[in-house]
Design an enzyme around this catalytic site. Structure first.
Site, PDB file in Angstrom:
ATOM      1  N   CYS A  65      24.175  24.024  -9.404  1.00 41.26           N
ATOM      2  CA  CYS A  65      24.560  22.641  -9.711  1.00 41.26           C
ATOM      3  C   CYS A  65      25.335  22.027  -8.541  1.00 41.26           C
ATOM      4  O   CYS A  65      26.460  22.431  -8.252  1.00 41.26           O
ATOM      5  CB  CYS A  65      25.397  22.642 -10.987  1.00 41.26           C
ATOM      6  SG  CYS A  65      26.263  21.119 -11.341  1.00 41.26           S
ATOM      7  N   CYS A  68      28.686  20.443  -9.472  1.00 40.47           N
ATOM      8  CA  CYS A  68      29.670  21.500  -9.758  1.00 40.47           C
ATOM      9  C   CYS A  68      30.353  21.960  -8.466  1.00 40.47           C
ATOM     10  O   CYS A  68      31.571  22.134  -8.424  1.00 40.47           O
ATOM     11  CB  CYS A  68      29.002  22.701 -10.419  1.00 40.47           C
ATOM     12  SG  CYS A  68      28.294  22.378 -12.040  1.00 40.47           S
TER      13      CYS A  68
END
Length: 150
Positions: A65, A68
């Site tokens: 991600c 993230c």
């Protein structure tokens, strides 16, 4: 279980900080509060996050991600700013499916603010450090027992 060594932001000394402990970590050299950053998974989440002596910011993330990875330094900055008051616990959702299911994670990153395992606030998605700081301040000022959402 120990987390990665932490460099004291005050004196530069490297310290070993346990992922789970009864107290709060202090620098062995200058005795200032240390940022408390630990990883947890399905097997140790209760010990690492739910029994902490301070409020816990849980970062539910995944290595694939991009957002993230972008928000991680901001969360570490907040943990450093609030050393002695906040613990950052990072949970890789791919390696912790039970935690993901328990907290009904539908998107990553998802941030949770916990007090003894109780959700104080929840936020999905990445945000700049200033917005995260505002969210954190608002959630902490709202008091325990109330779930704030952004």
């Amino acid at each position: 279980m120990e987390s990665d060594p932490v460099t004291c932001p005050h004196c530069g000394k490297r310290n070993r900080v346990p992922a789970a402990a009864a107290g709060k970590p202090r620098c062995a050299n200058c005795h200032q509060w240390l940022p408390w950053i630990a990883a947890a998974g399905d097997g140790d989440f209760a010990d690492v996050a739910e029994t902490a002596s301070v409020t816990v910011l849980v970062d539910l993330w995944a290595p694939w991600c991009g957002p993230c990875r972008m928000v991680s330094p901001a969360l570490e900055q907040l943990a450093t700013e609030r050393a002695g008051q906040l613990k950052l616990v990072k949970v890789d959702v791919d390696k912790a499916p039970a935690i993901s299911q328990r907290f009904k994670v539908q998107a990553v990153p998802t941030l949770l603010l916990l007090d003894h395992g109780q959700i104080l606030a929840r936020q999905a998605g990445a945000a700049p450090v200033a917005a995260l700081r505002d969210w954190l301040n608002h959630a902490l000022s709202a008091g325990s027992g109330k779930e704030a959402s952004s």
